[in-house]
Design a protein around this motif. Sequence first.
Motif, mmCIF file in Angstrom:
data_model
loop_
_atom_site.group_PDB
_atom_site.id
_atom_site.type_symbol
_atom_site.label_atom_id
_atom_site.label_comp_id
_atom_site.label_asym_id
_atom_site.label_seq_id
_atom_site.Cartn_x
_atom_site.Cartn_y
_atom_site.Cartn_z
ATOM 1 N N VAL A 121 0.854 -1.184 0.000
ATOM 2 C CA VAL A 121 0.000 0.000 0.000
ATOM 3 C C VAL A 121 0.895 1.240 0.000
ATOM 4 N N VAL A 122 0.577 2.185 -0.865
ATOM 5 C CA VAL A 122 1.285 3.464 -0.890
ATOM 6 C C VAL A 122 0.296 4.570 -0.586
ATOM 7 N N TRP A 123 0.632 5.382 0.399
ATOM 8 C CA TRP A 123 -0.104 6.613 0.709
ATOM 9 C C TRP A 123 0.913 7.748 0.727
ATOM 10 N N GLN A 124 0.714 8.733 -0.154
ATOM 11 C CA GLN A 124 1.714 9.778 -0.333
ATOM 12 C C GLN A 124 3.046 9.102 -0.684
ATOM 13 N N SER A 125 4.093 9.327 0.101
ATOM 14 C CA SER A 125 5.376 8.669 -0.165
ATOM 15 C C SER A 125 5.646 7.543 0.831
ATOM 16 N N PHE A 126 4.625 7.130 1.562
ATOM 17 C CA PHE A 126 4.767 6.090 2.568
ATOM 18 C C PHE A 126 4.362 4.747 1.973
ATOM 19 N N LEU A 127 5.235 3.759 2.069
ATOM 20 C CA LEU A 127 4.984 2.413 1.569
ATOM 21 C C LEU A 127 4.963 1.435 2.730
ATOM 22 N N VAL A 128 3.928 0.606 2.770
ATOM 23 C CA VAL A 128 3.876 -0.466 3.767
ATOM 24 C C VAL A 128 3.569 -1.772 3.044
ATOM 25 N N VAL A 129 4.294 -2.822 3.420
ATOM 26 C CA VAL A 129 4.152 -4.146 2.805
ATOM 27 C C VAL A 129 3.907 -5.167 3.910
ATOM 28 N N ALA A 130 2.919 -6.024 3.715
ATOM 29 C CA ALA A 130 2.644 -7.121 4.645
ATOM 30 C C ALA A 130 2.597 -8.415 3.857
ATOM 31 N N ILE A 192 5.288 -7.180 8.631
ATOM 32 C CA ILE A 192 4.883 -5.874 8.117
ATOM 33 C C ILE A 192 6.084 -4.937 8.194
ATOM 34 N N SER A 193 6.418 -4.338 7.061
ATOM 35 C CA SER A 193 7.543 -3.403 6.986
ATOM 36 C C SER A 193 7.100 -2.151 6.261
ATOM 37 N N SER A 194 7.785 -1.054 6.521
ATOM 38 C CA SER A 194 7.418 0.204 5.871
ATOM 39 C C SER A 194 8.664 0.997 5.519
ATOM 40 N N TRP A 195 8.519 1.846 4.488
ATOM 41 C CA TRP A 195 9.610 2.664 3.979
ATOM 42 C C TRP A 195 9.049 4.009 3.511
ATOM 43 N N LYS A 196 9.935 4.958 3.347
ATOM 44 C CA LYS A 196 9.583 6.227 2.711
ATOM 45 C C LYS A 196 10.154 6.218 1.299
ATOM 46 N N LEU A 197 9.316 6.440 0.303
ATOM 47 C CA LEU A 197 9.758 6.485 -1.086
ATOM 48 C C LEU A 197 10.239 7.898 -1.411
ATOM 49 N N THR A 198 11.460 7.995 -1.881
ATOM 50 C CA THR A 198 12.048 9.317 -2.142
ATOM 51 C C THR A 198 12.344 9.545 -3.611
ATOM 52 N N GLU A 199 12.092 8.564 -4.458
ATOM 53 C CA GLU A 199 12.368 8.723 -5.884
ATOM 54 C C GLU A 199 11.485 7.767 -6.671
ATOM 55 N N ASN A 200 11.493 7.922 -7.985
ATOM 56 C CA ASN A 200 10.664 7.077 -8.837
ATOM 57 C C ASN A 200 11.019 5.605 -8.625
ATOM 58 N N ALA A 201 9.997 4.761 -8.614
ATOM 59 C CA ALA A 201 10.230 3.343 -8.362
ATOM 60 C C ALA A 201 9.078 2.522 -8.924
ATOM 61 N N LEU A 202 9.371 1.240 -9.160
ATOM 62 C CA LEU A 202 8.357 0.252 -9.496
ATOM 63 C C LEU A 202 8.266 -0.749 -8.358
ATOM 64 N N LEU A 203 7.044 -1.036 -7.943
ATOM 65 C CA LEU A 203 6.787 -2.108 -6.988
ATOM 66 C C LEU A 203 6.171 -3.262 -7.751
#
Length: 287
Positions: A121-130, A192-203
């Motif tokens: 799930v991405v909200w704004q630049s916040f990514l969380v993966v479970a 469950i892990s989370s990251w901040k996306l700071t540049e263009n990326a593909l998930l």
Amino acid sequence: MESIRIAVNGRTDIGQVREENEDSIHWHADPEHPFAYVIIADGMGGYSGGATASRIATETLQNRLDNLLEHTFLSCSPEQQQLILRAALIEAIDAANEQILLTKSTHPQFSQMGTTLVVAVVWQSFLVVAHLGDSRAYLWNHYGLQRLTRDHSLVQEMIDSGQLTPEQAQESNIRNHITRALGVSSRAAPNISSWKLTENALLMLCSDGVTEYLDDHAIERILATHRPALECVYKFIDDANRMGGRDNISAGILEFSIQPEVVAVESANSITMRPAKEDVTVRKEQR
């Protein structure tokens, strides 16, 4: 100033051997907010059981995530929103686990069913993966490919202990034996892990119908070269089918991009609009 754009695509395929598709996938990008997600579940448990379990998992998470962007959430601070999002995922996964267990108890023909799960799930630049099981999530950017999940499987434990190499694990006859799943115990135990996306990326998210045939190097090559990026899902499915397609095959792509805001430049004669930085992205209409 910069703005965030998120595009998403996903597909599932029965493969070349199975008589039923026990995978389930759902993806969504909000048209008004920088919010998107991909959910993939790979069911198990015999005729119709696996399909039922994976459907319960994806529908339960979909319903929770689709109702997330209400007034209270939108009025919270970014830090509070991140906490709410993580809590919503945990609650939805627990609810899916309970629903699968209830269905098993009331339908004896489904007594062996369960499902893996991976959701990003991405909200704004916040990514969380479970995730639970061996369905995976990857992130690719100009630094290369990063696997965001670690398989809950016997072969992964053997790799970690040095008993198998990744290459040997690919050929192991126990490579499909998973150690965590939804619907097998009263308590779901996702990572469950989370990251901040700071540049263009593909998930990229996928079931093991993809990774049975494509290793990380092959996945990286496709994500780096196949364009439009959202059509990588068709490439993954086509390649897995071409190489045997022994399992159901599911893949989802979430394209995250930070775009320059449009700025107004005033001259003596007119006002023109141009991007703050040159944008040379070429996009093709999604299938």
